[in-house]
Design an enzyme around this catalytic site. Sequence first.
Site, PDB file in Angstrom:
ATOM      1  CG  ASP A  44      -1.921   0.956   1.146  1.00  0.00           C
ATOM      2  OD1 ASP A  44      -2.787   1.059   0.462  1.00  0.00           O
ATOM      3  OD2 ASP A  44      -1.648   1.831   1.996  1.00  0.00           O
TER       4      ASP A  44
ATOM      5  CD  GLU B 176      -2.165   2.414  -3.618  1.00  0.00           C
ATOM      6  OE1 GLU B 176      -2.946   2.607  -3.989  1.00  0.00           O
ATOM      7  OE2 GLU B 176      -1.476   2.305  -2.663  1.00  0.00           O
TER       8      GLU B 176
HETATM    9  C1  NOJ Z   1      -4.464   3.081  -0.890  1.00  0.00           C
HETATM   10  C2  NOJ Z   1      -5.584   1.971  -0.661  1.00  0.00           C
HETATM   11  O1  NOJ Z   1      -5.726   1.441  -1.944  1.00  0.00           O
HETATM   12  C3  NOJ Z   1      -6.615   2.901  -0.087  1.00  0.00           C
HETATM   13  O2  NOJ Z   1      -7.913   2.336  -0.292  1.00  0.00           O
HETATM   14  C4  NOJ Z   1      -6.393   3.545   1.017  1.00  0.00           C
HETATM   15  O3  NOJ Z   1      -7.147   4.308   1.551  1.00  0.00           O
HETATM   16  C5  NOJ Z   1      -4.913   4.293   1.213  1.00  0.00           C
HETATM   17  N1  NOJ Z   1      -4.027   3.496   0.265  1.00  0.00           N
HETATM   18  C6  NOJ Z   1      -4.542   4.673   2.586  1.00  0.00           C
HETATM   19  O4  NOJ Z   1      -3.955   3.333   3.129  1.00  0.00           O
END
Ligand code: NOJ
Length: 552
Positions: free
Chosen positions: A206, A268
């Site tokens: 993440d 990500e």
């Molecule tokens: C990216 C995640 O995909 C999203 O859903 C989340 O709100 C943020 N990161 C914070 O963790």
Amino acid sequence: MGLAPDKDWWRHAVVYQVYPRSFADSDGDGIGDLRGVTSRVDHLRRLGVDAVWLSPFYPSALADGGYDVDDHRAVDPRLGTLDDFDTMLATLHDAGIRVIVDIVPNHTSDRHEWFRAALAAGPGSPERDRYIFRDGLGPNGEQPPSDWQCMFGGPAWEPVGDGQWYLHLFAIEQPDLNWSNPEVREDFLKTLRFWADRGVDGFRVDVAHHLAKDLSGDPLPSAAELPLLHEVVDGTHPLGDREELTEIYADWREVFNAYSPPRAAVAEAWVAPTRRHRYAQPTGLGQAFNFDLLQASFDASEFREIVDRNLAATAETGSSNTWVLSNHDVVRHVTRYGLPDGGRDLGRGWLLSGGVTPDVDPVRGLRRARAATMLLLALPGSAYLYQGEELGLVEVAEIDDDARQDPTFFRSPGVDVGRDGCRVPLPWAAGAPSYGFGPGPASHLPQPEWWGELAVDRQDGVPGSTLELYRAALRLRRELQGAEELTWLDAEAGEAAAPGGTVLAFERPGGWVSVTNFGSAGVPLPAGEVLLSSSDLGDGVLPGETTVWLRR
Ligand code: NOJ
């Protein structure tokens, strides 16, 4: 069946994202759970996916849909137990499906034992040093250390009552960790080993670009002075995409490579496309999400440019591509493509507005979505599917304000309804309470009345249904998949393939040809044996907004 030995499985896998709270509920409390996932493994097996990515299932107050993690090495009691996790993992593995878990290293929840200890211990303590605390400005520290805004709207600093403030790039309940602190680094290595030891095959990381930060500026730069993160390409932005990440992920890679086969990871990272390779290096996480198609409108030249650019980038890093059209953070692609402009405006930015205009044309949206999905599945690399897209689900707009859950909605009232519309629990059976999501009527987000029309049992075995289209496409993809190469067939697609034209045609090794007509008028169907098409073909005609796969 079990898992076929293949250390490179992630290079070409079709990965299905399960958002556990909305997938399947085994106990009727309205919240999807791990036993629910286990009960639906047969759906995943018949769909033909290679792996599942589970969004967070850790203990959480759900301030941000589970991305506010209380304990990274446990299961939320509402979702099950570690035993349930092990059973789910074994069942998926037996079905030949690998498992990727979501790791959330940028922040914890404010209920995490470390954060509670930090509040109790006070300024200057080692406990506070695990997070990013700063003295407030003004005589008594009553003003935030800077005017930065968090991603969900509102200030990025929260006071704790003793003159100090903590940084949260996301929700107030998600304090950012201090990755300069060796204890934080060690603890995450422990978390990775914890899940890898249990047998998970990989990790989705993440906001992988945010971990390292430089807050040494005194005073800190103002929001107006901070450049946009994706516009800084030399690793010097104070809040992300910094050079120190290379070292952090090299340590992670050492952990991954201690397993056989090595554990995979996908970052990500919302950074400039030219910086993505830093996360995808084999000495780092190995693969990074490419969200370019997810942000593109339904347009041949945009798709072409994105495919070319990304194939060139992976040729340099030796990684493989990741193609995505939908996930739990964005408006579902059926709805985006149903907008009059094909989603051109909606697709910008990482948190897209869930506001759905009344002029969405769901029929056209679905037709385009099916065409785009077939194109995506024919590209070299891996493909990430989001739960429910195999049913052609649309974004749900009918959610009352008092049923909304997403922090975006609460932090930007009246501006952005947030992401709940793509997280509505799945419809499995048209006539059942909660459309078969659980044994009873409970559903943590309201399901619209027409949800049943899209249910699995309405589409199972129905020729031409979106579910059968996905099944057939995944089966063929598995059969036809060869080397990670692509040749554009401009000449054969005729004039429509010229720059600014409407057709994209390409061939994969072994004679697998994919042709997409992005326009609305039919074009001549290129020669070859028709394997599958996203809409019915006319006689010798490839209709508008349709993809066909051919063999020759
Ligand atoms: C990216 C995640 O995909 C999203 O859903 C989340 O709100 C943020 N990161 C914070 O963790």
